[in-house]
Write a protein that holds these residues in place. Sequence first.
Motif, mmCIF file in Angstrom:
data_model
loop_
_atom_site.group_PDB
_atom_site.id
_atom_site.type_symbol
_atom_site.label_atom_id
_atom_site.label_comp_id
_atom_site.label_asym_id
_atom_site.label_seq_id
_atom_site.Cartn_x
_atom_site.Cartn_y
_atom_site.Cartn_z
ATOM 1 N N LEU A 22 13.526 -2.578 -0.013
ATOM 2 C CA LEU A 22 12.297 -3.301 -0.324
ATOM 3 C C LEU A 22 11.303 -3.196 0.827
ATOM 4 C CD1 LEU A 22 10.768 -5.037 -2.354
ATOM 5 C CD2 LEU A 22 11.851 -7.054 -1.307
ATOM 6 N N GLU A 23 11.778 -3.340 2.051
ATOM 7 C CA GLU A 23 10.901 -3.185 3.215
ATOM 8 C C GLU A 23 10.294 -1.782 3.246
ATOM 9 O OE1 GLU A 23 12.978 -4.258 6.820
ATOM 10 O OE2 GLU A 23 13.585 -6.184 5.950
ATOM 11 N N TYR A 24 11.123 -0.783 2.994
ATOM 12 C CA TYR A 24 10.661 0.602 2.958
ATOM 13 C C TYR A 24 9.588 0.781 1.880
ATOM 14 C CZ TYR A 24 10.852 5.599 1.825
ATOM 15 O OH TYR A 24 10.529 6.902 1.542
ATOM 16 N N PHE A 25 9.863 0.293 0.663
ATOM 17 C CA PHE A 25 8.906 0.439 -0.425
ATOM 18 C C PHE A 25 7.627 -0.351 -0.165
ATOM 19 C CE2 PHE A 25 12.429 2.222 -2.876
ATOM 20 C CZ PHE A 25 11.768 3.254 -3.526
ATOM 21 N N ASN A 26 7.729 -1.487 0.500
ATOM 22 C CA ASN A 26 6.522 -2.246 0.827
ATOM 23 C C ASN A 26 5.645 -1.490 1.817
ATOM 24 O OD1 ASN A 26 6.834 -4.425 -0.903
ATOM 25 N ND2 ASN A 26 8.063 -5.573 0.564
ATOM 26 N N GLU A 27 6.268 -0.783 2.755
ATOM 27 C CA GLU A 27 5.492 0.055 3.674
ATOM 28 C C GLU A 27 4.822 1.188 2.913
ATOM 29 O OE1 GLU A 27 7.805 1.372 7.040
ATOM 30 O OE2 GLU A 27 8.548 -0.653 7.402
ATOM 31 N N LEU A 28 5.575 1.836 2.025
ATOM 32 C CA LEU A 28 5.012 2.922 1.219
ATOM 33 C C LEU A 28 3.888 2.426 0.322
ATOM 34 C CD1 LEU A 28 8.140 4.913 -0.027
ATOM 35 C CD2 LEU A 28 6.554 5.543 1.797
ATOM 36 N N ARG A 29 4.074 1.245 -0.221
ATOM 37 C CA ARG A 29 3.102 0.691 -1.167
ATOM 38 C C ARG A 29 1.702 0.665 -0.572
ATOM 39 N NH1 ARG A 29 3.682 -5.038 -4.312
ATOM 40 N NH2 ARG A 29 1.705 -4.928 -5.400
ATOM 41 N N GLY A 30 1.585 0.195 0.654
ATOM 42 C CA GLY A 30 0.286 0.141 1.300
ATOM 43 C C GLY A 30 -0.345 1.520 1.415
ATOM 44 N N ARG A 34 -3.533 2.689 -0.884
ATOM 45 C CA ARG A 34 -4.740 3.024 -0.118
ATOM 46 C C ARG A 34 -5.229 4.422 -0.497
ATOM 47 N NH1 ARG A 34 -2.657 2.985 4.674
ATOM 48 N NH2 ARG A 34 -2.319 5.223 4.649
ATOM 49 N N ASP A 35 -4.325 5.396 -0.514
ATOM 50 C CA ASP A 35 -4.698 6.770 -0.861
ATOM 51 C C ASP A 35 -5.163 6.879 -2.307
ATOM 52 O OD1 ASP A 35 -3.967 7.418 1.712
ATOM 53 O OD2 ASP A 35 -2.164 8.538 1.154
ATOM 54 N N PHE A 36 -4.490 6.172 -3.201
ATOM 55 C CA PHE A 36 -4.835 6.203 -4.624
ATOM 56 C C PHE A 36 -6.241 5.620 -4.844
ATOM 57 C CE2 PHE A 36 -4.408 4.387 -8.988
ATOM 58 C CZ PHE A 36 -4.145 5.563 -9.666
ATOM 59 N N LYS A 37 -6.499 4.469 -4.253
ATOM 60 C CA LYS A 37 -7.821 3.835 -4.396
ATOM 61 C C LYS A 37 -8.904 4.675 -3.738
ATOM 62 C CE LYS A 37 -6.127 -0.862 -4.883
ATOM 63 N NZ LYS A 37 -5.998 -2.185 -4.272
ATOM 64 N N GLN A 38 -8.576 5.269 -2.600
ATOM 65 C CA GLN A 38 -9.546 6.126 -1.913
ATOM 66 C C GLN A 38 -9.926 7.320 -2.786
ATOM 67 O OE1 GLN A 38 -11.069 5.320 0.898
ATOM 68 N NE2 GLN A 38 -12.341 7.141 0.729
ATOM 69 N N ASN A 39 -8.961 7.872 -3.478
ATOM 70 C CA ASN A 39 -9.217 8.995 -4.373
ATOM 71 C C ASN A 39 -10.147 8.571 -5.506
ATOM 72 O OD1 ASN A 39 -8.579 10.952 -6.707
ATOM 73 N ND2 ASN A 39 -7.556 11.902 -4.950
ATOM 74 N N ILE A 40 -9.962 7.380 -6.038
ATOM 75 C CA ILE A 40 -10.838 6.866 -7.098
ATOM 76 C C ILE A 40 -12.259 6.685 -6.564
ATOM 77 C CG2 ILE A 40 -11.297 4.852 -8.581
ATOM 78 C CD1 ILE A 40 -8.195 4.576 -8.789
ATOM 79 N N ILE A 41 -12.379 6.120 -5.385
ATOM 80 C CA ILE A 41 -13.690 5.897 -4.770
ATOM 81 C C ILE A 41 -14.385 7.228 -4.490
ATOM 82 C CG2 ILE A 41 -14.832 5.049 -2.671
ATOM 83 C CD1 ILE A 41 -12.642 2.780 -2.691
ATOM 84 N N TYR A 160 3.421 6.738 -8.996
ATOM 85 C CA TYR A 160 3.561 7.917 -9.855
ATOM 86 C C TYR A 160 2.651 9.038 -9.359
ATOM 87 C CZ TYR A 160 3.644 10.848 -14.008
ATOM 88 O OH TYR A 160 3.770 11.908 -14.855
ATOM 89 N N TRP A 161 1.372 8.708 -9.120
ATOM 90 C CA TRP A 161 0.383 9.691 -8.669
ATOM 91 C C TRP A 161 0.797 10.322 -7.342
ATOM 92 C CZ3 TRP A 161 -2.825 9.348 -4.279
ATOM 93 C CH2 TRP A 161 -3.819 10.327 -4.198
ATOM 94 N N TYR A 162 1.197 9.480 -6.406
ATOM 95 C CA TYR A 162 1.536 9.963 -5.071
ATOM 96 C C TYR A 162 2.720 10.929 -5.110
ATOM 97 C CZ TYR A 162 1.487 9.668 0.032
ATOM 98 O OH TYR A 162 1.375 9.947 1.362
ATOM 99 N N ASN A 163 3.619 10.738 -6.049
ATOM 100 C CA ASN A 163 4.830 11.551 -6.109
ATOM 101 C C ASN A 163 4.735 12.757 -7.042
ATOM 102 O OD1 ASN A 163 6.990 10.316 -4.332
ATOM 103 N ND2 ASN A 163 6.140 8.541 -5.384
ATOM 104 N N LEU A 164 3.564 12.995 -7.615
ATOM 105 C CA LEU A 164 3.377 14.217 -8.388
ATOM 106 C C LEU A 164 3.421 15.406 -7.440
ATOM 107 C CD1 LEU A 164 0.620 13.020 -10.872
ATOM 108 C CD2 LEU A 164 2.978 13.630 -11.428
ATOM 109 N N MET A 174 -5.184 11.517 -12.403
ATOM 110 C CA MET A 174 -6.304 10.698 -11.939
ATOM 111 C C MET A 174 -7.388 10.635 -13.009
ATOM 112 S SD MET A 174 -7.413 8.674 -9.647
ATOM 113 C CE MET A 174 -6.246 8.911 -8.339
ATOM 114 N N LYS A 175 -7.668 11.746 -13.678
ATOM 115 C CA LYS A 175 -8.682 11.756 -14.733
ATOM 116 C C LYS A 175 -8.289 10.786 -15.848
ATOM 117 C CE LYS A 175 -11.117 14.816 -17.974
ATOM 118 N NZ LYS A 175 -11.469 13.702 -18.791
ATOM 119 N N LYS A 176 -7.030 10.848 -16.279
ATOM 120 C CA LYS A 176 -6.545 9.938 -17.329
ATOM 121 C C LYS A 176 -6.606 8.484 -16.867
ATOM 122 C CE LYS A 176 -3.457 13.266 -19.530
ATOM 123 N NZ LYS A 176 -2.057 13.657 -19.763
#
Length: 190
Positions: A22-30, A34-41, A160-164, A174-176
């Motif tokens: 859980l600690e590992y996934f919480n670090e990854l989550r951030g 961040r990268d996913f939202k940045q890509n949208i922006i 999901y996006w990050y692991n493609l 991202m388009k979808k």
Amino acid sequence: MSTNSIELKRLVSKYRYLQQELEYFNELRGEYERDFKQNIIESGYEFIIPIISSGDTQSEEAAVSDQLPTKFKKLFRKIVSLTHPDKLKDEDEKTILELRTMYETAVNASQDGEKGVLIIIAIELGIDVEDFKDEIEEINITCNKIKEQIDEFCKRSSYYWYNLKTDKEKDEFMKKFIDSSLKHKNIKKK
């Protein structure tokens, strides 16, 4: 060694493993979000932030803590007597950090009614938990809650996006995602 002792050790090991995951996934989550939202922006969109009213949760937390059975309240007090920061003056820095973490975890577990966490901390501190052998299932419940948190993270679009594997797959996803988010009015064009 009795079957109950072996089962308790197995469950404590499972809990420790899931906590680390859980600690590992919480670090990854951030990082992922961040990268996913940045890509949208960077694609020319901005997020529409819903207004969420903040309620007073303090009274709810206190009520949950009051619902702990007496034997768990006693167990909590034993844990606190061994881990309270005021009692750690003669310990080395590493031990102080470990015990302080246990203390904070126990306080949160008590407030949240997490009986399994209290049993695990007691076991780690060497507190006799013989009276709790019928509550072994509480540790399983705690482990399942942690597993659910990990599973929920793995269902997120950012994960999901990050692991493609390829940029093409990421672009298509991202388009979808953007089309769906526009439809649901979660984002808008800048």
